[in-house]
Each structure stands twice: as structure tokens, then as C-alpha cells.
Write an enzyme that holds these catalytic residues in place. Sequence first.
Site, PDB file in Angstrom:
ATOM      1  N   TYR A 175       0.843  -1.191   0.000  1.00  0.00           N
ATOM      2  CA  TYR A 175       0.000   0.000   0.000  1.00  0.00           C
ATOM      3  C   TYR A 175       0.880   1.242   0.000  1.00  0.00           C
ATOM      4  O   TYR A 175       1.470   1.630   0.995  1.00  0.00           O
ATOM      5  CB  TYR A 175      -0.928   0.010   1.206  1.00  0.00           C
ATOM      6  CG  TYR A 175      -1.859  -1.174   1.303  1.00  0.00           C
ATOM      7  CD1 TYR A 175      -2.165  -1.946   0.178  1.00  0.00           C
ATOM      8  CD2 TYR A 175      -2.443  -1.534   2.516  1.00  0.00           C
ATOM      9  CE1 TYR A 175      -3.013  -3.035   0.264  1.00  0.00           C
ATOM     10  CE2 TYR A 175      -3.306  -2.616   2.608  1.00  0.00           C
ATOM     11  CZ  TYR A 175      -3.584  -3.369   1.486  1.00  0.00           C
ATOM     12  OH  TYR A 175      -4.420  -4.451   1.578  1.00  0.00           O
ATOM     13  N   LEU A 192     -18.198  -3.726   1.764  1.00  0.00           N
ATOM     14  CA  LEU A 192     -19.176  -2.812   1.174  1.00  0.00           C
ATOM     15  C   LEU A 192     -19.014  -2.731  -0.343  1.00  0.00           C
ATOM     16  O   LEU A 192     -19.392  -1.741  -0.971  1.00  0.00           O
ATOM     17  CB  LEU A 192     -19.043  -1.415   1.796  1.00  0.00           C
ATOM     18  CG  LEU A 192     -19.182  -1.366   3.324  1.00  0.00           C
ATOM     19  CD1 LEU A 192     -19.046   0.063   3.824  1.00  0.00           C
ATOM     20  CD2 LEU A 192     -20.492  -1.975   3.768  1.00  0.00           C
ATOM     21  N   GLY A 193     -18.469  -3.796  -0.941  1.00  0.00           N
ATOM     22  CA  GLY A 193     -18.388  -3.856  -2.395  1.00  0.00           C
ATOM     23  C   GLY A 193     -17.603  -2.733  -3.031  1.00  0.00           C
ATOM     24  O   GLY A 193     -18.023  -2.166  -4.036  1.00  0.00           O
ATOM     25  N   ARG A 194     -16.440  -2.411  -2.440  1.00  0.00           N
ATOM     26  CA  ARG A 194     -15.593  -1.317  -2.927  1.00  0.00           C
ATOM     27  C   ARG A 194     -16.360  -0.011  -2.977  1.00  0.00           C
ATOM     28  O   ARG A 194     -16.133   0.834  -3.846  1.00  0.00           O
ATOM     29  CB  ARG A 194     -14.983  -1.665  -4.290  1.00  0.00           C
ATOM     30  CG  ARG A 194     -14.190  -2.956  -4.251  1.00  0.00           C
ATOM     31  CD  ARG A 194     -13.564  -3.308  -5.574  1.00  0.00           C
ATOM     32  NE  ARG A 194     -12.986  -4.644  -5.503  1.00  0.00           N
ATOM     33  CZ  ARG A 194     -11.779  -4.926  -5.028  1.00  0.00           C
ATOM     34  NH1 ARG A 194     -11.019  -3.956  -4.593  1.00  0.00           N
ATOM     35  NH2 ARG A 194     -11.346  -6.167  -4.980  1.00  0.00           N
ATOM     36  N   GLY A 195     -17.285   0.140  -2.018  1.00  0.00           N
ATOM     37  CA  GLY A 195     -18.071   1.367  -1.922  1.00  0.00           C
ATOM     38  C   GLY A 195     -19.428   1.279  -2.577  1.00  0.00           C
ATOM     39  O   GLY A 195     -20.307   2.089  -2.308  1.00  0.00           O
ATOM     40  N   PHE A 196     -19.615   0.284  -3.443  1.00  0.00           N
ATOM     41  CA  PHE A 196     -20.875   0.198  -4.185  1.00  0.00           C
ATOM     42  C   PHE A 196     -22.069  -0.022  -3.264  1.00  0.00           C
ATOM     43  O   PHE A 196     -23.182   0.447  -3.543  1.00  0.00           O
ATOM     44  CB  PHE A 196     -20.793  -0.935  -5.207  1.00  0.00           C
ATOM     45  CG  PHE A 196     -22.003  -1.030  -6.102  1.00  0.00           C
ATOM     46  CD1 PHE A 196     -22.161  -0.154  -7.154  1.00  0.00           C
ATOM     47  CD2 PHE A 196     -22.966  -1.985  -5.879  1.00  0.00           C
ATOM     48  CE1 PHE A 196     -23.267  -0.227  -7.977  1.00  0.00           C
ATOM     49  CE2 PHE A 196     -24.083  -2.074  -6.698  1.00  0.00           C
ATOM     50  CZ  PHE A 196     -24.234  -1.190  -7.755  1.00  0.00           C
ATOM     51  N   SER A 256     -22.318   1.071  -0.218  1.00  0.00           N
ATOM     52  CA  SER A 256     -22.292   2.068   0.853  1.00  0.00           C
ATOM     53  C   SER A 256     -22.882   3.378   0.375  1.00  0.00           C
ATOM     54  O   SER A 256     -23.538   3.475  -0.660  1.00  0.00           O
ATOM     55  CB  SER A 256     -20.856   2.283   1.322  1.00  0.00           C
ATOM     56  OG  SER A 256     -20.145   3.052   0.368  1.00  0.00           O
TER      57      SER A 256
END
Length: 306
Positions: free
Chosen positions: A61, A213-217, A219
Amino acid sequence: MTGVVRRIKLGSQGLEVSAQGLGCMGMSAFYSAPKPNQDMITLIHHAIDAGVTFLDTSDFYGPFTNEILLGKGHNALKGGVRDKVELATKFGIRFAEGYKKEVRGDPAYVRASLESSLKRLGVDSVDLYYQHRIDTSIPIEVTVGELKKLVEEGKIKYIGLSEAPASTIRRAHAVHPITAVQLEWSLWSRDSEQEIIPTCRELGIGIVAYCPLGRGFLSLYKFEQQSTNLCVLHFSQFRITGSDLNGGVAAIIGELDHGDASTRKMDAWGTWRGHSKQPSSEASNHFFSLSIRDGHIETHQPPKPP
């Protein structure tokens, strides 16, 4: 506010962690530009104060800058904070010549990677050390054999694998008990339920779910915003011809509730799937802070540093 998030045993080897984790990747890399360091340190301390003590990072990272944020570079773990957290980091992916990703699991690389991570983090040992991706050119028995030596030397406490197939998990576990397997698992990504999850349950291995959270999807991060993010467009779920299908799914999720309630429901689904599952919260990886109320994660704008 202190310690309102419950604690669980992750796997069967003795590691105890908070029932929600804090995935630190997006603070330094990939989803958007790196966030201000002091803001992220404030967020980390806020999460720890609320009982979210399972911190997840990797040498990949940044690369390296996320470990530096937590460690010596910005001292997020100073002042006794290290003793309050369960610290997980990873090895196995690096950028080679031409900025191409390379996966390595040879013993010399394993040992050198850990020594470098310990220096960046400013610690003598890490609680959980994952092989970030599996090097198929090296027998998993060889890689885990070196990790076993590092456990015996006291430099790591528990061993984990990330994105490993079921057969590899079994072979690794035969060399030294694997404490946790990290994988993508959410209402949007359930392939692991066919073989990997049952294998882990059979062997007493904990599950650490990234991107719950589905890479933000799933959320508050609206699909319209997410669909312009060059990082997430790398993933096939965001490249479906036309956005009608994803838009329809987003509409169904939106009907669950307004505000941050749908985010909590997505995370609650993950927790309900099994007590050994340990979600690493994705919310902070975009532009949210963590707020804990009655043991549940809520999302809102991050607090300003004092």
C-alpha cells in the site's frame, strides 16, 4: 467513548480481535489521492477509542507509505497505542521494473519483507502476517515453512493467507496452523462460499473479509461517483456493458433505507454469515470517519484534527 465494539476469537489459534477491523489501505493509496496524514491519525485513534483495534495494512500500500503512516514516519502507534491494537500487515506483491506487479514467496523475500515492515512500523513483531498473494512458482510449503521460522523467532505471532484457493489453504495449514484467510466477501462477491469458506470453517481458520461494502458500491459512496474512479474500473463488476444492471442493484440497495443505515445493514449481513468472519471496514477508505453507537459502525465526515 471507549471499547463498545465486541471482541471475537479469529480462528482457532488464540488470536482475539475486535469484531470490526479498520482497513487502512485507502488512507494512502489506490482509491484516491492520499489523505492528510494528521486526519488519518485522528481517524485511527478515534476508531481505537471506539474499540476497533484490528488494524490492517500492507507493504504494497503506497507502496510502503501506509506502513509508514502507522509506524515511525507519523507515529500513529506511539504513546502506548501499539499495545491496544492487533496489527496485521502483508507481503508478497511488489512493483517490479516498469511498474509491473510481481508476486513473490521465496524464503529470502519473505524474511527481508518482514524485516523492512518491522522497521517501517517501528515494532518488534506483528500480530498477523499475511501472504498477500500466492506465488505459484514456489510451493506453498516452502513459503509457510519460512513463516513458521519467523513465528518461532517471535517476529510474527500468527500466519495468514490472502486470496488463496482451498487446496493451497489445506497444504499451508499442514505445515503450520493458518489463523486467518483474507478474501473479498460481501453481498456483491460470494464466489468464496463454494469452496474456500467451507474449507476454512472445517480447519478452524478465521475469515477476514475485505471490501465488505463492495468497494463502496454497497455504501453511501454513490455509484455515479464510483463509476468514474479509475481504480475500481479495473474490476469487472464496474465494467459491465452499460450501467443499467449496476444501477438497478444500487436502486434496490437504496430502498433498504436512507442515510447510513444501508451501510450498517451490509456490514451486519457479513457478521451474520458467521461468527468467525472478521470484516475490515471499508468506509474509512474513501472519505468517511468511523462512529460507533451501540456496537454498530456508522459513517460520516471525519473529525478535524485538534
